[in-house]
Design an enzyme around this catalytic site. Structure first.
Site, PDB file in Angstrom:
ATOM      1  CD  GLU A  25      12.255  36.551  34.423  1.00 13.42           C
ATOM      2  OE1 GLU A  25      13.388  35.682  33.808  1.00 13.42           O
ATOM      3  OE2 GLU A  25      11.467  37.128  35.330  1.00 13.42           O
ATOM      4  CG  ASN A 172      15.857  41.874  31.584  1.00 14.24           C
ATOM      5  OD1 ASN A 172      15.516  42.497  32.686  1.00 14.24           O
ATOM      6  ND2 ASN A 172      17.177  41.139  32.695  1.00 14.24           N
ATOM      7  CD  GLU A 173      17.689  42.432  36.306  1.00 18.31           C
ATOM      8  OE1 GLU A 173      18.399  41.804  36.779  1.00 18.31           O
ATOM      9  OE2 GLU A 173      16.384  42.973  36.642  1.00 18.31           O
ATOM     10  CE1 TYR A 248      10.568  43.715  40.371  1.00 22.28           C
ATOM     11  CE2 TYR A 248      12.602  43.583  40.183  1.00 22.28           C
ATOM     12  CZ  TYR A 248      11.424  42.965  39.803  1.00 22.28           C
ATOM     13  OH  TYR A 248      10.983  42.778  39.077  1.00 22.28           O
ATOM     14  CD  GLU A 304      12.497  42.823  35.685  1.00 15.57           C
ATOM     15  OE1 GLU A 304      12.979  42.566  36.826  1.00 15.57           O
ATOM     16  OE2 GLU A 304      13.135  42.677  34.501  1.00 15.57           O
ATOM     17  CD  GLN A 353       8.466  37.839  36.037  1.00 18.22           C
ATOM     18  OE1 GLN A 353       7.748  36.736  36.044  1.00 18.22           O
ATOM     19  NE2 GLN A 353       9.302  37.202  36.304  1.00 18.22           N
TER      20      GLN A 353
END
Length: 501
Positions: A25, A172-173, A248, A304, A353
């Protein structure tokens, strides 16, 4: 002695190589300084891409790279990143750290990077602040081989031959930074936007990915599936090929996540316990998807995942730079084993990432580069890529501190394209060694070789000590009556390659 039961005659599914995918990103020093330094940099590069980083990623056989975000994707306007670099728009990256984004790394540069890596491309499109026309024209610009305004513009910018876009995420999101939408609203927007993400190359169909849930937001999955499947043509399976999932591992709270390197035994087991929750998330989201996708055609795309700690002291907090210890190595091993075991529904996963951000596999500082413990886990697991998942089960016991209990071992097994059995096993204990007996159904083991990653729980590599944590040969393997015996040390990850009859 823990018995590990393995039946090479029962194949449970195909392990797509994309399960070991990565995510890049425009955030902190992931793109700039991490992957891209520009052609004028004194750091050795090829067309601006760091040679050392590219070679390291090729070694772990990086299968797919996601770009340009993340939250950045839903404010990224692709035309700002094409044409002569000196005329590209400069902007402040308001999402991440307030740095200047000069758009010197855009579509052409990303595609060049993927060509150097030899990996597939995963583009995240701007649904949050972009238009249908903008997304449609980007796909046309990248993939159309014919007479059209966008193909002509691509040629004008130095690329006549179209690229291949393997995966395309429509937003995204969008439940958060991508627009704060409701699942029903997003589902309808998805239906509209995806209509214009056309596969211009008949033999290269674009795999379309809808924005899925944040962790255990099962209402989001329910709403998106219901909306996309309402009146949808059955053969289009809800107008999508995959639904994403973001999760996460955060040891503490979102306000105080915890340190990447300064943690105690309880935090160790808390982190691993929260990582194991990935299995529950996959099963629960899959159950909801099955109510609508009765033919099981939609894949789960975990694009992610990884650990998220407080940023390293003294760094820009918006850059999300964190160190990477043996704890992260165990997190990676747990997740990759879970993905393997669920490969019939999980088609791709992308760790967050790739360089210098969150659970990075590589850290850079100027011309220097460090491989993290997580990198070495990917090096161990690369043998599972495009292999067949084999039925396996290992005896475990609960270990931990107080209520923070986890199974002591986690594993997965595959039959590789090389004809060998590939076994990966992680020991989640901080201090206990376990003897293992591998029992194989109607199979003779002819040879065994292995590699191991081990250390103390806080061990990590630095620019001063780059190889404190590294792969070592694992030779203490005994074959007795065609079965396998060995001991797995504490805080370690092992890969075994077994020749079989």
């Amino acid at each position: 002695m823990a018995k590990w039961y393995i039946n090479p005659h029962i194949k449970k599914g195909h392990i797509h190589k994309e399960l070991q995918g990565h995510f890049s990103e425009h955030l902190g020093r992931c793109i700039y300084e991490g992957l891209y330094v520009g052609e004028e940099s004194p750091i050795p590069n090829k067309k601006g891409m760091r040679i050392d980083v590219v070679e390291a990623l090729k070694n772990i056989q990086i299968p797919v790279l996601r770009w340009p975000g993340g939250c950045f994707a839903d404010e990224y306007h692709w035309k700002d990143g094409i044409g002569p670099k000196e005329t590209r728009k400069k902007m402040i990256n308001t999402h991440w750290g307030g740095g200047v984004e000069d758009n010197s790394f855009g579509t052409h540069e990303f595609m060049e990077l993927c060509e150097q890596l030899g990996c597939k491309t995963y583009i995240s499109g701007n649904l949050g602040s972009g238009t249908v026309q903008e997304m449609s024209e980007w796909v046309e610009y990248m993939t159309f081989d014919g007479l059209s305004p966008m193909a002509a513009l691509r040629t004008e910018n130095g690329r006549k031959k179209p690229w291949r876009v393997d995966y395309f995420g429509i937003g995204n999101e969008n439940w958060g930074c991508g627009g704060n939408m409701t699942p029903e609203y997003y589902g309808n927007e998805y239906r509209r936007y995806q209509t214009y993400v056309r596969s211009y190359q008949p033999d290269k169909t674009i795999f379309k990915i809808a924005c899925g849930a944040n962790g255990d937001d099962y209402a989001w999955t329910e709403g998106v599936m219901k909306t996309t499947y309402t009146n949808a043509q059955k053969q289009l399976h809800g107008f999508m090929d995959g639904l994403s999932l973001h999760y996460y591992t955060v040891p503490g709270t979102w306000e105080h996540k915890g340190s990447a390197t300064l943690f105690d035994e309880k935090e160790w087991y808390t982190t691993l316990k929260k990582t194991l929750y990935m299995e529950t998330l996959i099963k629960c989201h899959e159950e909801i998807m099955n109510q609508y996708d009765t033919e099981h055609k939609n894949a789960i795309i975990i694009d992610e995942w990884g650990t998220w700690y407080d940023p390293e002291p003294g760094t820009n907090p918006g850059f999300l730079y964190q160190q990477n210890t043996m704890r992260d190595a165990l997190v990676a091993a747990i997740n990759l084993n879970i993905f393997n075991k669920n490969c019939n529904r999980v088609r791709m996963a992308n760790i967050a990432q790739v360089v210098n951000v969150l659970q990075a596999v590589i850290l850079t500082e100027g011309k220097e580069m460090v491989l993290t413990p997580t990198y070495h886990v990917f090096d161990l697991y690369k043998y599972h890529q495009e292999a067949e998942l084999i039925e396996s089960h290992i005896e475990t016991k609960e270990i931990g501190v107080g209520e923070e209990q986890v199974p002591n071992l986690t594993e997965s097994v595959s039959l590789g394209q090389d004809g060998k059995l590939h076994l990966t096993l992680a020991n989640l204990s901080i201090e206990e060694t376990y003897p293992i007996e591998g029992l194989f159904t109607d199979t003779q083991i002819l040879s065994a070789e292995g590699s191991i990653l081990k250390g103390n729980m806080r061990d990590h590599n630095t620019f001063e000590e780059k190889e404190k944590v590294k792969l070592e040969p694992f030779t203490k393997i005994k074959i007795v009556d065609g079965q396998v015996h060995f001991e797995i040390p504490p805080c370690s990850v092992v890969h075994l390659a077994l020749g079989i009859d």
